[in-house]
Design a protein around this motif. Structure first.
Motif: not given
Length: 465
Positions: A237-244
């Motif tokens: 889930v790349p959004e966890i690293l880029t959006d947090r």
């Protein structure tokens, strides 16, 4: 014939020294003697030779016309009573008399036991799997290549569906979590003096001094390790690293009203996770409308402010929410607040403290977005809270629906609490049961993998449907 000279004879001086100490160097002439009478008849006054040669200086007195020395007199700071206001302070370690229901009364909240259904569905659905299988141990003991003995290798994990890889990943996640537990309980060089303990089985036993890892430090280490383990799912889930983004020790300071009283809350949390989007509200609009029929706790004849302390603060003091970047920052929405509670606090009391902490963060986020308003919110604000001790975890989901705190009627806020989740049991030694009264190492048992599954579900919420 031998002549005895003066240098060879011993002159008695002891009585002279005693007489000098007795008189303290002051010799007075007795007027009753013959010599004293003669001196009195001739009018001769006997005085001290040292005083006659070096007469004492007159005593100096400060002139009365000069102002007092400003270095000696510290003027009191002028305090204008009109600039001060009385508030009821809520501290981080405050224990409420009625526990969770007491905190819900102060925040006008309706409580639900357990996690929301949208988060409960994620519990156990996804698990962390090790994408690098464990290698065989090297034949040469002096060279360690590969293997899984390094704690930093926790980052080499991914996320998999439980139904697809249940047999393969059933024990891998537990092994990683157990490694985090041992790291916080054993693998640390801290040797502080621990509080003196007692056991109800043998109250007369005299405990010796014990050194080790304090429970507060173990709780913080375990919380950070589990957060780092949950962050490793960012490969799938790349959004966890880029959006947090993660902020350590953020402070929050705010005031809110309760029945014509002003309540103040100031706290510094351990960790706060910010995201680029708001957390979806688990409660729908129908549930929000039905909350108007919910009745809050009635503490009569006790006052709801019985546990709070009244203090004075300046009216001109500017209160602020969580210290963070402005709203225009890509990651500026508080999503998860992670904090610890002391060992003397029970799980229910800590859950009540987590409700207040989540409420304050959501309140300041609503004021930052919608300004100073006292009505219901069109888009509720949701904040997740994970409160833990050395081995117990409390999970809280708070949904702010209204800012009208002047009355107990109308729409209520929502909170889902799942507290008293023991990840493991720590058994300390009992020296009186040993024949030589040895202090044996602590034992860790009754590990429950369900606790980290809830932790992972809270972290993955709003990113995985």
């Amino acid at each position: 014939m031998v002549r005895v000279t003066i240098s060879l004879s011993k002159i008695p001086t002891s009585y002279r020294i005693k007489d000098a100490f007795k008189r303290k160097g002051i010799y007075k002439v007795n007027e009753t003697t013959v010599a004293g009478g003669i001196l009195k008849e001739k009018g001769i006054k006997v005085c001290d030779a040292q005083t006659y040669i070096n007469p004492p200086l007159p005593k100096w007195e400060p002139p009365k016309t000069l102002l007092p020395d400003f270095r000696l007199d510290i003027p009191a700071k002028p305090v204008n009573p009109e600039e001060m206001t009385k508030v009821w302070d809520i501290s981080k370690s405050l224990t409420f008399t009625e526990g969770l229901e007491h905190a819900c009364l102060l925040t006008k909240t309706q409580a639900f036991h357990g996690l929301p259904p949208v988060i409960q569905d994620l519990v156990g659905k996804y698990e962390l799997v090790d994408q690098y299988p464990e290698k065989a141990p090297p034949t040469n003991k002096g060279q360690i290549k590969g293997g899984r003995d390094n704690v930093a290798s926790v980052a080499k994990v991914g996320l998999a569906n439980m139904s697809e890889s249940k047999k393969r990943s059933e024990s891998e996640q537990d092994r990683l979590v157990k490694r985090c537990i041992i790291q916080s309980q054993v693998c640390d060089n801290t040797m502080d003096l621990l509080p003196k303990r007692f056991d109800t089985e043998n109250l007369s036993f005299r405990w010796r001094r014990e050194y080790g890892i304090p429970p507060e430090r173990s709780a913080i280490m375990l919380l950070k390790s589990l957060l780092q383990l949950a962050q490793s799912s960012g490969k799938v889930v790349p959004e966890i690293l880029t959006d947090r983004r993660v902020m350590f020790n953020p402070s929050v300071n705010t005031t809110f009203s309760f029945q014509d009283h002003t309540l103040h809350y100031g706290n510094t949390a351990e960790i706060c996770v910010f995201g680029s989007k708001m957390v979806p509200a688990p409660g729908n609009k129908t549930l929000v409308k039905d909350s108007a029929n919910h009745k809050l706790l009635d503490m009569y004849p006790m006052s709801p402010l019985i546990d709070l302390r009244e203090v004075d603060i300046k009216k001109s003091k500017k209160f602020h929410g969580i210290l963070r970047n402005p709203l225009g920052h890509p990651c500026s929405n508080p999503q998860i607040v992670l904090d610890t509670f002391p060992p003397f606090m029970t799980a229910e009391k800590a859950a009540a403290s987590g409700v207040i902490s989540s409420f304050v963060v959501a309140l300041e986020e609503a004021r930052n977005r919608y300004g100073a308003t006292d009505g219901d919110l069109e888009h509720p604000i949701t904040v997740l809270n994970i409160n833990s001790s050395e081995s117990i975890f409390n999970f809280t989901v708070f949904q702010l629906n209204t800012l009208d705190f002047h009355s107990s009627s109308g729409v209520k806020n929502f909170v889902w609490t799942d507290y008293d989740n023991a990840m493991f049991v720590k058994t300390r030694c009992k020296p009186w049961t040993h024949p030589r009264r040895h202090y044996l190492p602590n034992k860790y048992s009754n590990y429950k993998s369900e606790v980290f599954k809830k932790f992972l579900a809270m972290y993955l919420y709003s990113y995985i449907n």
